[in-house]
Design a protein around this motif. Structure first.
Motif, PDB file in Angstrom:
ATOM      1  N   ARG A  50       0.916  -1.153  -0.221  1.00 34.52           N
ATOM      2  CA  ARG A  50      -0.835   0.056   0.138  1.00 34.52           C
ATOM      3  C   ARG A  50       0.691   1.329  -0.065  1.00 34.52           C
ATOM      4  O   ARG A  50       2.271   1.375   0.542  1.00 34.52           O
ATOM      5  CB  ARG A  50      -1.291   0.129   1.302  1.00 34.52           C
ATOM      6  N   LEU A  51       0.885   2.132  -1.413  1.00 33.48           N
ATOM      7  CA  LEU A  51       1.318   3.006  -1.487  1.00 33.48           C
ATOM      8  C   LEU A  51       0.623   4.360  -1.044  1.00 33.48           C
ATOM      9  O   LEU A  51      -0.821   4.947  -1.622  1.00 33.48           O
ATOM     10  CB  LEU A  51       2.737   2.963  -2.501  1.00 33.48           C
ATOM     11  N   SER A  52       0.758   5.851  -0.413  1.00 39.89           N
ATOM     12  CA  SER A  52       0.725   7.077  -1.320  1.00 39.89           C
ATOM     13  C   SER A  52       1.685   7.975  -1.553  1.00 39.89           C
ATOM     14  O   SER A  52       3.052   7.240  -0.729  1.00 39.89           O
ATOM     15  CB  SER A  52      -0.128   7.004   0.540  1.00 39.89           C
ATOM     16  N   PHE A  53       1.176   9.216  -1.792  1.00 39.53           N
ATOM     17  CA  PHE A  53       2.352  10.621  -2.586  1.00 39.53           C
ATOM     18  C   PHE A  53       1.742  11.150  -2.882  1.00 39.53           C
ATOM     19  O   PHE A  53       0.189  11.626  -3.241  1.00 39.53           O
ATOM     20  CB  PHE A  53       2.672   9.598  -4.159  1.00 39.53           C
ATOM     21  N   ALA A  54       2.379  12.204  -2.370  1.00 35.86           N
ATOM     22  CA  ALA A  54       1.810  13.689  -2.221  1.00 35.86           C
ATOM     23  C   ALA A  54       3.359  14.545  -1.827  1.00 35.86           C
ATOM     24  O   ALA A  54       4.028  13.998  -1.917  1.00 35.86           O
ATOM     25  CB  ALA A  54       1.335  14.188  -0.467  1.00 35.86           C
ATOM     26  N   VAL A  55       2.616  15.825  -2.081  1.00 31.98           N
ATOM     27  CA  VAL A  55       3.326  16.736  -2.918  1.00 31.98           C
ATOM     28  C   VAL A  55       3.334  18.031  -1.351  1.00 31.98           C
ATOM     29  O   VAL A  55       2.266  18.164  -1.106  1.00 31.98           O
ATOM     30  CB  VAL A  55       2.803  17.898  -3.789  1.00 31.98           C
ATOM     31  N   LYS A  56       4.127  18.346  -0.663  1.00 31.60           N
ATOM     32  CA  LYS A  56       3.811  19.565   0.185  1.00 31.60           C
ATOM     33  C   LYS A  56       4.532  20.936   0.050  1.00 31.60           C
ATOM     34  O   LYS A  56       6.104  20.761  -0.489  1.00 31.60           O
ATOM     35  CB  LYS A  56       4.816  19.124   1.704  1.00 31.60           C
ATOM     36  N   ALA A  57       3.951  21.878   0.157  1.00 33.38           N
ATOM     37  CA  ALA A  57       4.951  23.275  -0.368  1.00 33.38           C
ATOM     38  C   ALA A  57       5.770  24.220   1.200  1.00 33.38           C
ATOM     39  O   ALA A  57       4.440  24.120   2.176  1.00 33.38           O
ATOM     40  CB  ALA A  57       4.375  24.409  -0.944  1.00 33.38           C
ATOM     41  N   VAL A  58       6.537  24.567   1.088  1.00 27.32           N
ATOM     42  CA  VAL A  58       7.524  24.962   1.946  1.00 27.32           C
ATOM     43  C   VAL A  58       7.441  26.920   1.941  1.00 27.32           C
ATOM     44  O   VAL A  58       8.513  26.740   0.731  1.00 27.32           O
ATOM     45  CB  VAL A  58       8.215  24.224   2.786  1.00 27.32           C
ATOM     46  N   GLY A  59       6.879  27.201   2.388  1.00 24.83           N
ATOM     47  CA  GLY A  59       7.753  29.043   1.820  1.00 24.83           C
ATOM     48  C   GLY A  59       7.513  29.229   1.034  1.00 24.83           C
ATOM     49  O   GLY A  59       7.716  30.544   0.400  1.00 24.83           O
ATOM     50  N   VAL A 112      -0.903  17.876   0.064  1.00 27.37           N
ATOM     51  CA  VAL A 112      -2.105  17.765  -1.153  1.00 27.37           C
ATOM     52  C   VAL A 112      -1.816  15.668  -1.870  1.00 27.37           C
ATOM     53  O   VAL A 112      -0.591  16.121  -1.952  1.00 27.37           O
ATOM     54  CB  VAL A 112      -1.984  17.992  -2.166  1.00 27.37           C
ATOM     55  N   SER A 113      -2.566  15.036  -1.808  1.00 26.25           N
ATOM     56  CA  SER A 113      -2.587  14.079  -1.940  1.00 26.25           C
ATOM     57  C   SER A 113      -2.042  13.560  -4.108  1.00 26.25           C
ATOM     58  O   SER A 113      -3.066  15.083  -3.971  1.00 26.25           O
ATOM     59  CB  SER A 113      -3.428  12.565  -1.927  1.00 26.25           C
ATOM     60  N   MET A 114      -1.513  13.008  -4.556  1.00 26.82           N
ATOM     61  CA  MET A 114      -1.281  13.003  -5.442  1.00 26.82           C
ATOM     62  C   MET A 114      -2.376  11.864  -6.342  1.00 26.82           C
ATOM     63  O   MET A 114      -2.955  12.525  -7.071  1.00 26.82           O
ATOM     64  CB  MET A 114       0.071  12.931  -6.384  1.00 26.82           C
ATOM     65  N   LEU A 115      -2.415  11.290  -5.881  1.00 32.83           N
ATOM     66  CA  LEU A 115      -2.646   9.848  -6.659  1.00 32.83           C
ATOM     67  C   LEU A 115      -3.544   9.059  -5.475  1.00 32.83           C
ATOM     68  O   LEU A 115      -4.007   7.803  -6.268  1.00 32.83           O
ATOM     69  CB  LEU A 115      -1.607   8.440  -6.549  1.00 32.83           C
ATOM     70  N   GLY A 116      -4.140   9.394  -4.446  1.00 25.66           N
ATOM     71  CA  GLY A 116      -4.935   8.515  -3.354  1.00 25.66           C
ATOM     72  C   GLY A 116      -3.967   7.242  -2.935  1.00 25.66           C
ATOM     73  O   GLY A 116      -2.780   7.502  -2.738  1.00 25.66           O
TER      74      GLY A 116
END
Length: 340
Positions: A181-190, A247-251
């Protein structure tokens, strides 16, 4: 349990699917009341289409699993094998629970064996076939992981029925996950980031599973995601990631296990993104093999996060229990696992 988009060898779920059996006479055709009391019944639940966390995710109308079963002619477990179930579909209905069409009963003086596959064979998707022999060895060919199915198998302990007076104690299946089971996300900092493309390449999306009654499961004939296909690709246009959010990219992604060689050779995240004020996309390609996560095992969960700042992009990760959920927005993993 929320449904999601799209899984430690020998790991068992902390719940069981219970099969309620009653003893019956050797001769079929008991009177109506007695037959009803001695019918093989299924108590508890089957499984949802996405990843299964606990028993609460099982009792859903329309969900189903397949059961194979047989008995031998003596209590030593040897002798002629007689089939009882052959991929019998067991379906959950509101108000009545689990049921199936071809009613079966216990026979005394027999040793019974039962095996189960989730989802039911007809729920595996077009082009996928599944079989199970009388010893409990499963074979699933052409399994397509992009359907988002939590593939699981189970084998009940052999059960001896010595007389028609034997109590109808439940027989439990302890299901084992056969996917990672995998999850992929993107986080923005600054900064604020806009993701214009996100894809996972070089990972197996289709393969054949051999799950022997004894020994380790194995996968063969893998087909991998690549540039130009639409698999494991973010859909729905651009995604804006506000400063400080994840934010999740692929669920929720479920894939066959990957060995260290497979993960190191090809697995990569490809992402195109812009920061606020950019007029052209920035490109990033990040390998998924890390110092901590060298392979993907069945029954384990892996979270990856690409953290974007004005000056850099880094990969963070964490290995988690199958049913552990993140507290950040939309499946955004925490960052205690490591960085690249």
């Amino acid at each position: 349990m929320n449904k999601r988009n799209n899984t430690i060898k020998g790991v068992f779920l902390p719940f069981a699917v219970l099969l309620m059996f009653s003893s019956c006479a050797e001769t079929p055709g008991p009177d109506e009341g007695a037959a009803d009391a001695r019918t093989i019944r299924f108590a508890s639940a089957a499984l949802t289409r996405a990843a299964i966390d606990d028993a609460n995710g099982l009792n859903t109308p329309g969900e189903s699993f397949s059961v194979w079963g047989n008995y031998t002619d003596n209590t030593s477990g040897s002798g002629t094998v007689t089939g009882v179930f052959d991929a019998e579909k067991v379906t959950y209905s509101e108000g009545t629970g689990w049921g199936y069409e071809n009613t079966e009963y216990w026979y005394p003086g027999k040793t019974y064996r039962f095996y189960a596959l989730h989802p039911s064979v007809d729920g595996l998707g077009e082009g996928t076939e599944a079989t199970c022999d009388y010893e409990g060895s499963f074979s699933v060919t052409g399994f397509d992981a992009t359907h988002g199915i939590d593939l699981m198998v189970a084998r009940a302990e052999p059960r001896e029925i010595n007389s028609v007076q034997d109590p109808a104690a439940p027989v439990a299946f302890a299901f084992a996950h056969r996917l990672a089971r995998l999850s992929f996300a993107v986080k923005a900092v600054g900064c604020e980031a806009t993701v214009t493309a996100f894809k996972v390449n070089g990972v197996t999306w289709k393969a054949d599973l051999s799950c022997p009654a004894s020994g380790n499961p194995s996968w063969s004939d893998p087909q991998k995601t690549a540039d130009g296909d639409s698999r494991l690709t973010k859909a729905g246009g651009e995604i804006t990631v506000a400063d400080g959010t994840t934010v999740s990219m692929l669920g929720d992604v479920l894939l066959p296990p990957h060995t260290a060689d497979e993960l190191a050779a090809d697995a990569v995240i490809s992402m195109a993104y812009r920061l606020k004020g950019d007029t052209e996309d920035r490109m990033a390609a990040v390998k998924l093999a890390t110092g901590t996560i060298t392979q993907w095992d069945a029954g384990q969960q892996y979270s990856y996060t690409l953290t974007v700042s004005a000056s850099s992009i880094t990969l963070t990760w964490k290995v988690k229990a199958w049913d552990e959920q993140d507290t950040e927005v939309s499946w955004g993993p925490d960052e205690t696992g490591g960085t690249n």
